[in-house]
Enzyme design. Structure first.
Site, PDB file in Angstrom:
ATOM      1  CB  ILE A   4      -2.398   9.939  10.173  1.00 57.06           C
ATOM      2  CG1 ILE A   4      -1.892   9.173  11.408  1.00 57.06           C
ATOM      3  CG2 ILE A   4      -1.227  10.501   9.346  1.00 57.06           C
ATOM      4  CD1 ILE A   4      -1.035   9.942  12.379  1.00 57.06           C
ATOM      5  CG  ASN A  17       0.800   1.411   4.778  1.00 53.59           C
ATOM      6  OD1 ASN A  17       0.416   2.012   5.772  1.00 53.59           O
ATOM      7  ND2 ASN A  17       0.481   1.796   3.548  1.00 53.59           N
ATOM      8  CB  SER A  77       0.484   4.027  -4.515  1.00 47.32           C
ATOM      9  OG  SER A  77      -0.805   3.719  -4.032  1.00 47.32           O
ATOM     10  CB  ALA A 132     -11.936  -7.776  14.131  1.00 43.51           C
ATOM     11  CB  SER A 161      -5.487   1.267  13.271  1.00 41.11           C
ATOM     12  OG  SER A 161      -6.464   2.246  13.573  1.00 41.11           O
ATOM     13  CE1 TYR A 196      -8.176  -0.366   8.877  1.00 37.27           C
ATOM     14  CE2 TYR A 196      -8.368   0.998  10.847  1.00 37.27           C
ATOM     15  CZ  TYR A 196      -7.692   0.649   9.688  1.00 37.27           C
ATOM     16  OH  TYR A 196      -6.533   1.312   9.351  1.00 37.27           O
ATOM     17  N   GLY A 199       0.834  -1.203   0.000  1.00 39.65           N
ATOM     18  CA  GLY A 199       0.000   0.000   0.000  1.00 39.65           C
ATOM     19  C   GLY A 199       0.860   1.241   0.000  1.00 39.65           C
TER      20      GLY A 199
END
Length: 243
Positions: free
Chosen positions: A187, A89, A10, A156, A141, A154, A8
């Site tokens: 962020i 990521n 990009s 979990a 996170s 998310y 991830g």
């Protein structure tokens, strides 16, 4: 050729990590993307501007066959290359209250964060063990450590990666491989652009959202030689909202 793979990579935090590793290390940077090839190319151009080398690798981390196929092909074409660093990521959100959550919204989020971690890390782990060196950093996170309402899927997925980080760290530590996780709070990225920043800032003691570059600075330290005695840790970077 020593390499760092950022999944991830990009956009958002991933892009900031690619850029920071390009500046701070002599790694050849492998930028993984799933759908946005143009953004991946832009990240690659920025890396080249600071004097580093890199390439883009398109695959969906959740698709084990695709991961195997693309990475095997890359390894065959680059037999001398050694992946020393993996930054897991890649992640997606499909937010909603659990009572109304569809099977697909549950499965796709779990598949990307948790199975993505397995698919990519598992491909390289034996090579790292043979090489007796490695740095694995999992981007989790705030949701994965605290739990966030409306993000049961998310939370979990990221919580599972937190536990996997602690377990894997113990398995590979003797071979000079560290495994850590970084848990960002709010962020500034595309992923958080829809959030009500003015309202949410009230929850954050430092009174602002974080920058992707601040997360990248932490990741860069964790993949460096300086961080060899830090492993199995989950490091919060959230402005004091939760620790």
């Amino acid at each position: 050729m020593k390499c760092a793979l950022v999944t991830g990579g990009s956009r958002g935090i991933g892009k900031a990590i690619c850029h920071k590793l390009a500046v701070d290390t002599d790694y050849h940077i492998l930028i993984n993307y799933n759908s946005n090839e143009i953004a991946a190319q832009q990240t690659l151009e920025e890396i080249k501007k600071v004097g580093a080398t890199g390439e883009i690798l398109g695959f969906n981390v959740a698709n084990s066959e695709e991961v195997q196929s693309v990475l095997s092909d890359w390894q065959e074409k680059n037999p001398e290359a050694i992946i020393e660093t993996i930054v897991n990521n890649a992640g997606i959100t499909k937010d909603g209250l659990f009572m109304w959550m569809s099977q697909d919204d549950w499965t796709s989020v779990i598949n990307t964060s948790l199975n993505g971690f397995f698919n990519v890390t598992n491909f390289f782990i034996q090579k790292m063990l043979r090489n007796k060196y490695g740095r694995i950093v999992n981007i989790v996170s705030l949701s994965g450590v605290k739990g966030t309402a409306g993000q049961t899927n998310y939370s979990a997925a990221k919580g599972a990666v937190v536990a996997a980080t602690k377990a894997l760290a113990q398995e590979v530590a003797k071979r000079n491989i560290t495994v850590n996780a970084v848990a960002p709070g709010f962020i500034k990225t595309d992923m958080t652009s829809q959030l009500d920043e003015k309202e949410l800032i009230k929850m954050v003691p430092v009174n602002r959202f974080g920058e992707a570059e601040e997360v990248a600075d932490l990741v860069s330290f964790l993949v460096s030689k300086k961080a060899g005695y830090i492993t199995g840790e989950i490091i919060n970077i959230n402005g004091g909202i939760y620790s």
